[in-house]
Structure formats: structure tokens, C-alpha cells
Scaffold this active site. Structure first.
Site, mmCIF file in Angstrom:
data_model
loop_
_atom_site.group_PDB
_atom_site.id
_atom_site.type_symbol
_atom_site.label_atom_id
_atom_site.label_comp_id
_atom_site.label_asym_id
_atom_site.label_seq_id
_atom_site.Cartn_x
_atom_site.Cartn_y
_atom_site.Cartn_z
ATOM 1 N N HIS A 1 25.368 -22.650 55.821
ATOM 2 C CA HIS A 1 25.353 -21.614 56.854
ATOM 3 C C HIS A 1 24.808 -22.159 58.176
ATOM 4 O O HIS A 1 24.783 -23.362 58.389
ATOM 5 C CB HIS A 1 24.600 -20.384 56.352
ATOM 6 C CG HIS A 1 25.021 -19.993 54.967
ATOM 7 N ND1 HIS A 1 26.256 -19.457 54.690
ATOM 8 C CD2 HIS A 1 24.384 -20.126 53.772
ATOM 9 C CE1 HIS A 1 26.362 -19.251 53.385
ATOM 10 N NE2 HIS A 1 25.246 -19.653 52.806
ATOM 11 N N HIS B 1 21.993 -24.657 49.133
ATOM 12 C CA HIS B 1 22.132 -23.208 49.265
ATOM 13 C C HIS B 1 21.061 -22.509 48.444
ATOM 14 O O HIS B 1 20.313 -23.134 47.691
ATOM 15 C CB HIS B 1 23.514 -22.754 48.788
ATOM 16 C CG HIS B 1 24.625 -23.190 49.688
ATOM 17 N ND1 HIS B 1 25.128 -22.384 50.685
ATOM 18 C CD2 HIS B 1 25.327 -24.351 49.753
ATOM 19 C CE1 HIS B 1 26.093 -23.026 51.329
ATOM 20 N NE2 HIS B 1 26.230 -24.222 50.780
ATOM 21 N N GLU C 1 18.654 -17.368 54.308
ATOM 22 C CA GLU C 1 19.113 -18.569 53.615
ATOM 23 C C GLU C 1 19.343 -19.727 54.576
ATOM 24 O O GLU C 1 19.020 -20.879 54.262
ATOM 25 C CB GLU C 1 20.401 -18.273 52.848
ATOM 26 C CG GLU C 1 20.920 -19.447 52.046
ATOM 27 C CD GLU C 1 22.263 -19.191 51.406
ATOM 28 O OE1 GLU C 1 22.792 -20.119 50.758
ATOM 29 O OE2 GLU C 1 22.803 -18.079 51.555
ATOM 30 N N GLU D 1 22.634 -24.467 44.217
ATOM 31 C CA GLU D 1 22.055 -23.143 44.419
ATOM 32 C C GLU D 1 20.620 -23.242 43.915
ATOM 33 O O GLU D 1 20.355 -23.222 42.718
ATOM 34 C CB GLU D 1 22.830 -22.083 43.632
ATOM 35 C CG GLU D 1 24.222 -21.795 44.167
ATOM 36 C CD GLU D 1 24.215 -20.955 45.435
ATOM 37 O OE1 GLU D 1 23.119 -20.690 45.984
ATOM 38 O OE2 GLU D 1 25.308 -20.547 45.868
#
Length: 291
Positions: A87, A180, A125, A256
Site C-alpha cells: 500500500h 502486509h 497497514e 501477512e
């Protein structure tokens, strides 16, 4: 990890990389956690672990494993590693740009990028992944590894998912690691999982990427981090719907790190000491893979 941005950005702050968010199919429901696994390479150089800060009981990592700090050893040289912090801080104010459809591999398209998820207290995040990436970069460069980042800061937009894959391909990286954190709302969902391309579309997506995933998984478990209770099996999650994995020509894994919607795990992900713990485990996994 990723949710397409709409005019109402509140809807975007949910699960990061869940299959339902990207493909409409339900996330795999696996409730297995594993006990600590042996390292994939006992002779692999490790990052020295700093003395951990004393966390509060609410900020403990959901794991019963305790490991001693690892010692420094000579690092491999002449290797390039690409770190991809998921992101970006400016994505939420540039919806037209990040909603643009781009190639996603396997004949599909998807939005250029997304805003990511956040903890219940508002820690985003994109800030987590940037801070973690800088920490991993510092640990690897201290060991003689050249690190390429897919974005220069946490104030920009994108880059698009296909561009992120291209950065890894063009660098000739020995390993690409995308960072992430998830946003599952399932009760009790916590722990990390590592996504890799499956079925593979080229040789690099096959055994090399799976070996990278195992190396990271083993070092994260050895660092006292719990594998996911809700996605994948024993911390590994084969995926065919993630653009960065579909488009890569280098050994690539998406991490993740944990669930930002789980209160205990969110406290760790939000703390500098917690992020350093993840960074050391991830750097050790990369070094183990490089040999």
C-alpha cells in the site's frame, strides 16, 4: 491486505489479502498452528536479535515459544533483495489512480492498488508495512545485502501491483518479499501466513518461491510468532489471485504478518518492539534462504 477503494473509504479498511476481498471466494478456514520448526539451514547466517522490550500482557504475541537471541555471522555478499511494503500513505486520497485496472496475471485485471486495513485504534497497514520494511532493510544492509524498495516513502501513491512485480523482475533479485498485515474479522483469527504463487507460472514461482516461504516461516516460528489460525496450512498459503505473485519472475513471497483486527496481535504490530521482532525474524528468513 488489499481492498479496492470506493467513494466510501470506510469500506476499504478491512481484510488485507483475503481471497474474498479479491476474488469473491471464501478464505480457507484452517485452525492449525504448528510448534516451532527447525531452520531450513542450520548454517545460515542470522541477524543478531536485540534484547526485547518488556511488553504488557495485552501486547504479547500469541505464541508460547521463547527463543534465545541468535548470534551474528558472516553474511552472503553480492545479492539483491527487493522489499515491497504494501500500500502507500497517499492511496486514500487518490482513488481514481488506485482504482485503475491493471494486469494481474493469469488473464485477469485488478485495481492498481488499495488503501489496506488498520487496527481498531486507527494504526494503518501502510504505516506498519513501511516501518517494518525500513527495519528489514537496515538489518539486511548491515549484513552486506543490497536492498531495493518498491516505494521510497510512505507519502506517495502506489505503485500499482504490476509495477511492483516489475521492480522485482528488473532488479534480478535473489528474493522478493512483500510485507502486509491482514484485517480478518473472524473470531479469534490471528497469526501470520505466507502466500506464494500456485500453480506456478514459471520456474521461479515453483520450488524457489516455496523454499523462500518455508525459510521465512521457519524463522518466524523460531522467533516466537504463531502461524495463522484462519488462513493456509502451517503458515503457508498457496494463491493464484495475487498480482505480485502471478507476475513475478523471481522467487517471491507475500507475508501477512498478523491480523490487525485482533486486539492482542494489533498491540504487537503497533509497537516499535513488536515490529522489530517481526523484522528480525523476516531478515533471518531471507538470510537463511540466501544461504
Amino acid at each position: 491486505m488489499v481492498l479496492a477503494v470506493t467513494a466510501g473509504l470506510a469500506a476499504a479498511m478491512t481484510a488485507c489479502a483475503g481471497p474474498a476481498a479479491e476474488t469473491g471466494r471464501p478464505a480457507p478456514a484452517v485452525t492449525t498452528t504448528v510448534s516451532p520448526l527447525p531452520s531450513t539451514s542450520s548454517a545460515a547466517p542470522s541477524v543478531a536479535q536485540s534484547a526485547p522490550e518488556t511488553p504488557s500482557s495485552s501486547a504479547s504475541v500469541p505464541s508460547k515459544t521463547t527463543v534465545a537471541p541468535t548470534s551474528k555471522a558472516a553474511a552472503p555478499t553480492g545479492r539483491v533483495v527487493v522489499i515491497d511494503p504494501g500500500h502507500n500513505g497517499g492511496n486514500s486520497t487518490h482513488t481514481a489512480q488506485i482504482n485503475k485496472q491493471v494486469p494481474a496475471g493469469r488473464g485477469r485485471t485488478k485495481p492498481c492498488n488499495t488503501t489496506g486495513t488498520a487496527t481498531q485504534t486507527g494504526y494503518p497497514e501502510h504505516a506498519f508495512t513501511w516501518d517494518l520494511a525500513v527495519r528489514v532493510r537496515e538489518l539486511l544492509t548491515a549484513r552486506g545485502i543490497k536492498v531495493v524498495m518498491t516505494r521510497p516513502d510512505n507519502a506517495g501513491v502506489g505503485p500499482c501491483v504490476d509495477k511492483r512485480a516489475a521492480i522485482g523482475n528488473e532488479s534480478g533479485a535473489a528474493a522478493v518479499v512483500s510485507l502486509h498485515a491482514d484485517g480478518s474479522t473472524a473470531a479469534g483469527a490471528h497469526g501470520f501466513h505466507l502466500a506464494y504463487s500456485s500453480p506456478p507460472l514459471n520456474a521461479a514461482q515453483g520450488e524457489p518461491s516455496l523454499r523462500l516461504a518455508r525459510a521465512l516461516r521457519d524463522k518466524m516460528v523460531a522467533g516466537g510468532l504463531a502461524t495463522s489460525t484462519y488462513a493456509g496450512t502451517e503458515g503457508l498459503s498457496p494463491r493464484d489471485d495475487l498480482a505480485g505473485l502471478n507476475l513475478t519472475e523471481r522467487p517471491t513471497v507475500l507475508v501477512e504478518c498478523g491480523n490487525m483486527r485482533d486486539a492482542a496481535e494489533a498491540a504487537v504490530l503497533s509497537s516499535p518492539a513488536g515490529r522489530q521482532r517481526y523484522a528480525e525474524a523476516i531478515a533471518n528468513g531471507i538470510l537463511g534462504f540466501l544461504g
